[in-house]
Design a protein around this motif. Structure first.
Motif, PDB file in Angstrom:
ATOM      1  N   ALA A 165      11.508 -11.604 -11.972  1.00 10.61           N
ATOM      2  CA  ALA A 165      11.232 -12.582 -10.827  1.00 10.61           C
ATOM      3  C   ALA A 165       9.799 -11.916  -9.604  1.00 10.61           C
ATOM      4  CB  ALA A 165      12.464 -12.669 -10.027  1.00 10.61           C
ATOM      5  N   MET A 166       9.105 -12.432  -8.852  1.00 11.31           N
ATOM      6  CA  MET A 166       8.264 -12.520  -8.062  1.00 11.31           C
ATOM      7  C   MET A 166       9.508 -12.131  -6.456  1.00 11.31           C
ATOM      8  SD  MET A 166       5.757 -11.136 -10.057  1.00 11.31           S
ATOM      9  CE  MET A 166       4.987 -10.772  -8.889  1.00 11.31           C
ATOM     10  N   VAL A 167       9.420 -11.325  -6.126  1.00 14.67           N
ATOM     11  CA  VAL A 167       9.925 -10.964  -4.253  1.00 14.67           C
ATOM     12  C   VAL A 167       9.064 -10.533  -3.503  1.00 14.67           C
ATOM     13  CG1 VAL A 167      12.448 -10.447  -5.838  1.00 14.67           C
ATOM     14  CG2 VAL A 167      11.008  -8.661  -5.313  1.00 14.67           C
ATOM     15  N   ASP A 171       3.597  -5.604   7.090  1.00 11.93           N
ATOM     16  CA  ASP A 171       5.002  -5.716   7.437  1.00 11.93           C
ATOM     17  C   ASP A 171       5.296  -5.910   6.639  1.00 11.93           C
ATOM     18  OD1 ASP A 171       4.305  -6.420  10.364  1.00 11.93           O
ATOM     19  OD2 ASP A 171       3.558  -7.903   9.730  1.00 11.93           O
ATOM     20  N   ALA A 172       5.371  -6.352   4.988  1.00 11.11           N
ATOM     21  CA  ALA A 172       6.375  -7.032   3.874  1.00 11.11           C
ATOM     22  C   ALA A 172       4.975  -6.610   2.302  1.00 11.11           C
ATOM     23  CB  ALA A 172       6.803  -8.210   3.341  1.00 11.11           C
ATOM     24  N   VAL A 173       5.959  -6.144   1.081  1.00  8.11           N
ATOM     25  CA  VAL A 173       5.478  -6.688   0.412  1.00  8.11           C
ATOM     26  C   VAL A 173       5.735  -6.760  -0.669  1.00  8.11           C
ATOM     27  CG1 VAL A 173       3.990  -4.969  -1.601  1.00  8.11           C
ATOM     28  CG2 VAL A 173       4.519  -3.932   0.385  1.00  8.11           C
ATOM     29  N   PHE A 174       4.657  -7.782  -1.337  1.00  2.76           N
ATOM     30  CA  PHE A 174       4.821  -8.935  -2.564  1.00  2.76           C
ATOM     31  C   PHE A 174       4.688  -8.112  -4.009  1.00  2.76           C
ATOM     32  CE2 PHE A 174       4.366 -12.882  -4.754  1.00  2.76           C
ATOM     33  CZ  PHE A 174       5.127 -13.512  -5.134  1.00  2.76           C
ATOM     34  N   LEU A 175       5.814  -8.033  -4.768  1.00  2.00           N
ATOM     35  CA  LEU A 175       5.635  -7.118  -6.061  1.00  2.00           C
ATOM     36  C   LEU A 175       7.102  -7.883  -7.116  1.00  2.00           C
ATOM     37  CD1 LEU A 175       6.890  -3.645  -5.081  1.00  2.00           C
ATOM     38  CD2 LEU A 175       6.990  -5.671  -4.293  1.00  2.00           C
ATOM     39  N   ASP A 176       7.036  -7.273  -8.082  1.00  2.00           N
ATOM     40  CA  ASP A 176       7.326  -7.900  -9.343  1.00  2.00           C
ATOM     41  C   ASP A 176       9.040  -7.009  -8.287  1.00  2.00           C
ATOM     42  OD1 ASP A 176       5.675  -8.068 -12.048  1.00  2.00           O
ATOM     43  OD2 ASP A 176       4.746  -7.311 -10.537  1.00  2.00           O
ATOM     44  N   ASP A 179      15.015 -15.191  -0.904  1.00  6.63           N
ATOM     45  CA  ASP A 179      13.705 -15.788  -1.140  1.00  6.63           C
ATOM     46  C   ASP A 179      12.700 -14.957  -1.981  1.00  6.63           C
ATOM     47  OD1 ASP A 179      14.141 -15.771   1.237  1.00  6.63           O
ATOM     48  OD2 ASP A 179      13.239 -17.734   1.664  1.00  6.63           O
ATOM     49  N   GLY A 180      12.775 -15.946  -3.055  1.00  9.19           N
ATOM     50  CA  GLY A 180      10.731 -15.195  -4.269  1.00  9.19           C
ATOM     51  C   GLY A 180       9.986 -16.612  -4.107  1.00  9.19           C
ATOM     52  N   LEU A 181       9.501 -16.169  -5.118  1.00  9.60           N
ATOM     53  CA  LEU A 181       8.715 -17.291  -4.793  1.00  9.60           C
ATOM     54  C   LEU A 181       8.199 -17.927  -6.608  1.00  9.60           C
ATOM     55  CD1 LEU A 181       5.446 -16.505  -3.232  1.00  9.60           C
ATOM     56  CD2 LEU A 181       6.909 -18.562  -2.307  1.00  9.60           C
ATOM     57  N   GLU A 182       9.355 -17.727  -7.309  1.00 13.64           N
ATOM     58  CA  GLU A 182       8.498 -17.568  -8.886  1.00 13.64           C
ATOM     59  C   GLU A 182       8.968 -16.490  -9.559  1.00 13.64           C
ATOM     60  OE1 GLU A 182       5.066 -18.660 -11.248  1.00 13.64           O
ATOM     61  OE2 GLU A 182       4.813 -19.459  -8.727  1.00 13.64           O
ATOM     62  N   GLU A 183       9.755 -16.780 -11.139  1.00 17.03           N
ATOM     63  CA  GLU A 183      10.166 -16.150 -12.158  1.00 17.03           C
ATOM     64  C   GLU A 183       8.012 -15.874 -12.954  1.00 17.03           C
ATOM     65  OE1 GLU A 183      13.766 -17.320 -13.799  1.00 17.03           O
ATOM     66  OE2 GLU A 183      14.377 -15.506 -12.262  1.00 17.03           O
ATOM     67  N   GLU A 184       8.339 -14.884 -13.386  1.00 21.37           N
ATOM     68  CA  GLU A 184       7.470 -15.019 -14.394  1.00 21.37           C
ATOM     69  C   GLU A 184       8.102 -14.023 -15.836  1.00 21.37           C
ATOM     70  OE1 GLU A 184       3.148 -13.812 -12.135  1.00 21.37           O
ATOM     71  OE2 GLU A 184       4.519 -12.397 -12.668  1.00 21.37           O
ATOM     72  N   ASP A 185       7.224 -13.997 -16.900  1.00 19.40           N
ATOM     73  CA  ASP A 185       7.298 -12.995 -18.139  1.00 19.40           C
ATOM     74  C   ASP A 185       6.370 -11.929 -18.481  1.00 19.40           C
ATOM     75  OD1 ASP A 185       9.565 -14.602 -18.892  1.00 19.40           O
ATOM     76  OD2 ASP A 185       8.305 -16.624 -19.345  1.00 19.40           O
ATOM     77  N   TYR A 186       7.064 -11.009 -18.899  1.00 18.88           N
ATOM     78  CA  TYR A 186       5.546 -10.594 -19.273  1.00 18.88           C
ATOM     79  C   TYR A 186       5.483 -10.166 -20.481  1.00 18.88           C
ATOM     80  CZ  TYR A 186       7.191  -7.091 -15.086  1.00 18.88           C
ATOM     81  OH  TYR A 186       7.327  -6.586 -13.535  1.00 18.88           O
ATOM     82  N   ALA A 187       4.298  -9.673 -20.803  1.00 22.08           N
ATOM     83  CA  ALA A 187       3.824 -10.112 -22.636  1.00 22.08           C
ATOM     84  C   ALA A 187       2.816  -8.929 -22.261  1.00 22.08           C
ATOM     85  CB  ALA A 187       3.789 -11.371 -22.630  1.00 22.08           C
ATOM     86  N   ILE A 188       2.531  -8.448 -23.775  1.00 16.69           N
ATOM     87  CA  ILE A 188       0.935  -7.600 -23.833  1.00 16.69           C
ATOM     88  C   ILE A 188       0.030  -8.584 -24.473  1.00 16.69           C
ATOM     89  CG2 ILE A 188       0.916  -5.217 -25.987  1.00 16.69           C
ATOM     90  CD1 ILE A 188       3.971  -5.980 -26.587  1.00 16.69           C
ATOM     91  N   GLY A 189      -0.711  -7.784 -24.198  1.00 19.31           N
ATOM     92  CA  GLY A 189      -2.417  -8.709 -23.732  1.00 19.31           C
ATOM     93  C   GLY A 189      -3.406  -7.978 -25.220  1.00 19.31           C
ATOM     94  N   PHE A 190      -3.991  -8.141 -26.185  1.00 17.52           N
ATOM     95  CA  PHE A 190      -5.015  -7.894 -27.160  1.00 17.52           C
ATOM     96  C   PHE A 190      -5.801  -8.678 -27.542  1.00 17.52           C
ATOM     97  CE2 PHE A 190       0.115  -7.103 -28.974  1.00 17.52           C
ATOM     98  CZ  PHE A 190      -0.606  -5.910 -29.713  1.00 17.52           C
TER      99      PHE A 190
END
Length: 300
Positions: free
Chosen positions: A160-162, A224-229, A249-260
């Motif tokens: 989640a992004m908070v 004043d604040a930090v927006f992060l994982d 309350d945050g903004l949205e959820e994300e998925d983690y993946a590996i990039g090749f």
């Protein structure tokens, strides 16, 4: 010259006679000739189609990404070495983290050495495409642009992004961030999400090189604040005892993946296969529990 001319005239006359004879034999013979010619053409088309398929398969077999890693005996992982708890530099100047432990196990099963390479997160795609690293594996969030630029693994964790504020802050929810300065990592999906959000026009965004720098700037009162994982925020609060609070309350959820690299399908598929194997035999859950208290991975 005359003899040559006479020979040519004779040959032309013979050809004309042959055509006249064939014409006198009726349409059946002509039809058979056309049919045979058509059949030959179809045969050639079929052979060409078969050749194209074989060429496509040959192009696919040209992917030596996995073999290259196996032959070198090294798998080079690129990361922002400040991203706790996924991959970061500890007090002993060693790069550690959840992603690192998982990658170490993957490499052990592949029979190669894991090489950890710190990179600038803002130019990670360039490092990958230039061949300086074999993958980007560091709590990297999935986004449409990254899916277009890289060959992504299946998601292995949801995040989640908070918003994080000092415990002493009077801010209790996202609406109260209006007119505040918000720190965010430059080049991250968090920055993109924040800029595209409904509150973007009411805040002042302050890009930082890393999440750690943003949190330090918050402690100094510069932002004043930090927006992060959320995984980073929760880890910082739990492990370092920082006096932060996460807004509900945050903004949205994300998925983690590996990039090749786009062309490195064989390497991507082998890493994915091993991750699924680790999920099935419990090793992935064991590593997750060591870092987060339970198995929060989403590998299938």
């Amino acid at each position: 010259m005359k003899k040559s001319t006479f020979s040519r005239i004779t040959a032309i006359a013979a050809v004309i006679s042959m055509f006249a004879f064939a014409s006198g034999c009726g349409n059946e013979s002509s039809s058979d000739s056309v049919s045979e010619a058509s059949g030959a053409s179809e045969s050639i088309d079929s052979e060409n189609e078969s050749s194209n398929i074989e060429s496509s398969e040959a192009a696919s077999s040209d992917d030596v990404s996995l073999q290259k890693v196996l032959d070198s005996g090294k798998f080079v992982l690129g990361l922002d070495a400040t991203f706790k708890p996924m991959g970061y530099t500890d007090e002993n100047d060693e790069i550690v983290g959840f992603d690192i432990d998982v990658a170490e196990e993957v490499c052990a099963r592949m029979g190669v050495e894991l090489v950890k390479e710190g990179i600038n997160w803002d130019t990670k795609e360039q490092d990958l495409n230039a061949g300086r690293i074999d993958c980007i594996w560091n709590g990297m969030s999935v986004s449409p642009s990254r899916a277009e630029e890289m060959n992504l693994s299946e998601p292995y964790m949801t995040n989640a992004m908070v918003f994080v504020v000092p415990a002493s802050s009077e801010v209790e929810n996202m609406e109260q961030l209006a007119d505040k300065v918000i720190g965010v990592q430059n080049g991250s999906t968090a920055e993109t999400i924040l800029m595209d959000s409904n509150i973007a026009s009411t805040i002042t965004e302050q890009p930082m090189a890393t999440n750690i720098e943003a949190l330090q700037q918050m402690e100094l009162g510069i932002v004043d604040a930090v927006f992060l994982d959320s995984v980073v925020a929760n880890y910082e609060i739990k492990s370092s005892g920082k006096d932060y609070k996460i807004l509900p309350d945050g903004l949205e959820e994300e998925d983690y993946a590996i990039g090749f690299r786009k062309s490195d399908q064989a390497l991507r598929d082998e890493v994915q296969r091993i991750l699924s194997e680790m999920k099935a035999d419990g090793k992935l859950g064991e590593i997750s529990t060591n870092w987060f208290g339970s198995d929060i991975t989403t590998v299938k």
